[in-house]
Design an enzyme around this catalytic site. Sequence first.
Site, PDB file in Angstrom:
ATOM      1  N   SER A  77       0.828  -1.212   0.000  1.00  0.00           N
ATOM      2  CA  SER A  77       0.000   0.000   0.000  1.00  0.00           C
ATOM      3  C   SER A  77       0.859   1.257   0.000  1.00  0.00           C
ATOM      4  O   SER A  77       2.015   1.249   0.441  1.00  0.00           O
ATOM      5  CB  SER A  77      -0.910   0.006   1.229  1.00  0.00           C
ATOM      6  OG  SER A  77      -1.739  -1.127   1.231  1.00  0.00           O
TER       7      SER A  77
HETATM    8  N1  SAM Z   1      -0.593  -4.585   4.156  1.00  0.00           N
HETATM    9  C1  SAM Z   1       0.043  -4.938   2.920  1.00  0.00           C
HETATM   10  C2  SAM Z   1       1.455  -4.454   2.826  1.00  0.00           C
HETATM   11  O1  SAM Z   1       1.894  -3.757   3.727  1.00  0.00           O
HETATM   12  O2  SAM Z   1       2.120  -4.818   1.844  1.00  0.00           O
HETATM   13  C3  SAM Z   1      -0.753  -4.521   1.724  1.00  0.00           C
HETATM   14  C4  SAM Z   1      -1.628  -5.608   1.303  1.00  0.00           C
HETATM   15  S1  SAM Z   1      -2.330  -5.671  -0.267  1.00  0.00           S
HETATM   16  C5  SAM Z   1      -2.939  -4.057  -0.595  1.00  0.00           C
HETATM   17  C6  SAM Z   1      -3.761  -6.618   0.202  1.00  0.00           C
HETATM   18  C7  SAM Z   1      -3.467  -8.030   0.603  1.00  0.00           C
HETATM   19  O3  SAM Z   1      -4.676  -8.602   1.086  1.00  0.00           O
HETATM   20  C8  SAM Z   1      -2.994  -8.916  -0.534  1.00  0.00           C
HETATM   21  O4  SAM Z   1      -1.770  -9.486  -0.198  1.00  0.00           O
HETATM   22  C9  SAM Z   1      -4.085  -9.980  -0.641  1.00  0.00           C
HETATM   23  O5  SAM Z   1      -3.615 -11.256  -1.009  1.00  0.00           O
HETATM   24  C10 SAM Z   1      -4.638  -9.961   0.768  1.00  0.00           C
HETATM   25  N2  SAM Z   1      -5.989 -10.510   0.911  1.00  0.00           N
HETATM   26  C11 SAM Z   1      -7.068 -10.368   0.099  1.00  0.00           C
HETATM   27  N3  SAM Z   1      -8.108 -11.034   0.609  1.00  0.00           N
HETATM   28  C12 SAM Z   1      -7.689 -11.619   1.763  1.00  0.00           C
HETATM   29  C13 SAM Z   1      -8.314 -12.441   2.743  1.00  0.00           C
HETATM   30  N4  SAM Z   1      -9.584 -12.816   2.698  1.00  0.00           N
HETATM   31  N5  SAM Z   1      -7.558 -12.851   3.785  1.00  0.00           N
HETATM   32  C14 SAM Z   1      -6.256 -12.499   3.911  1.00  0.00           C
HETATM   33  N6  SAM Z   1      -5.619 -11.725   3.012  1.00  0.00           N
HETATM   34  C15 SAM Z   1      -6.333 -11.280   1.954  1.00  0.00           C
END
Ligand code: SAM
Length: 236
Positions: A77
Amino acid sequence: MTNWHDRTNPTPGIDPESTRWQRQEMIRHQLQARAITDPEVLHAMTIIPRELFVPREYAEQAYADGPIPIGEGQTISQPYMVAVMAQLLGTDHSRTLLEIGTGSGYGAAILSRLAKRVISLERIPSLLDQARQRWRHLGLDNIDGLLGDGTLGCPEQAPFDGICVTAAAPRIPIPLLQQLKPISGRLVVPVGPRFAQILQCIQLDNEGNSVVTSLFDCVFVPLIGHHGWMPGGRSA
Ligand code: SAM
């Protein structure tokens, strides 16, 4: 154990000098200029080397003012978004926080400097593996990375002092509300249609009713799971 409140940061890997000026510029132009004022949040973002959380080919853009691809169709992000979420959750160091969407592991690394313990859930195994390696390399030993559907939360460790969701939910996932501490706890989550959400901060009053504050427009990758989107893009 390292005292994280010691501003000298003696741990190798934390606050490397070669990129310190980039972090300071990020703090000044991207965070302080947009009302990120909490000194603890600013300090955490000053010491965690963001370049370690992006693929090698993006290292030079690590401090850019936007999200960066991390593989598997996912992103780390925007720094501002990480800081806003951290500031909304607060900085009481006795807390246990839950992060949904580990991604690169950067957000959890920042939260780990602001809480006693962070549990971070990710659904994609390869991303979780890399995040764990990064935390280990930096000596961040108060983060537990777990594989699973974060829309279900982590009931066995609940209730949480704060929960942040770093992927876009079609609606507030009910299990996360149920795992939030009443009154003091905060749930921060982007909610809305697939390509346009509003960042919301939710607290529970003494009767368990949600008090929702809508903050600003944002766009996140989809939260995929039982209380999120289906992999094909439909709301589950
Ligand atoms: N916090 C992260 C970072 O610092 O890099 C950014 C994360 S990215 C914008 C969103 C993440 O949410 C992705 O890695 C995706 O695989 C994960 N995601 C989506 N749906 C999810 C779920 N139901 N449970 C866990 N992770 C999930």
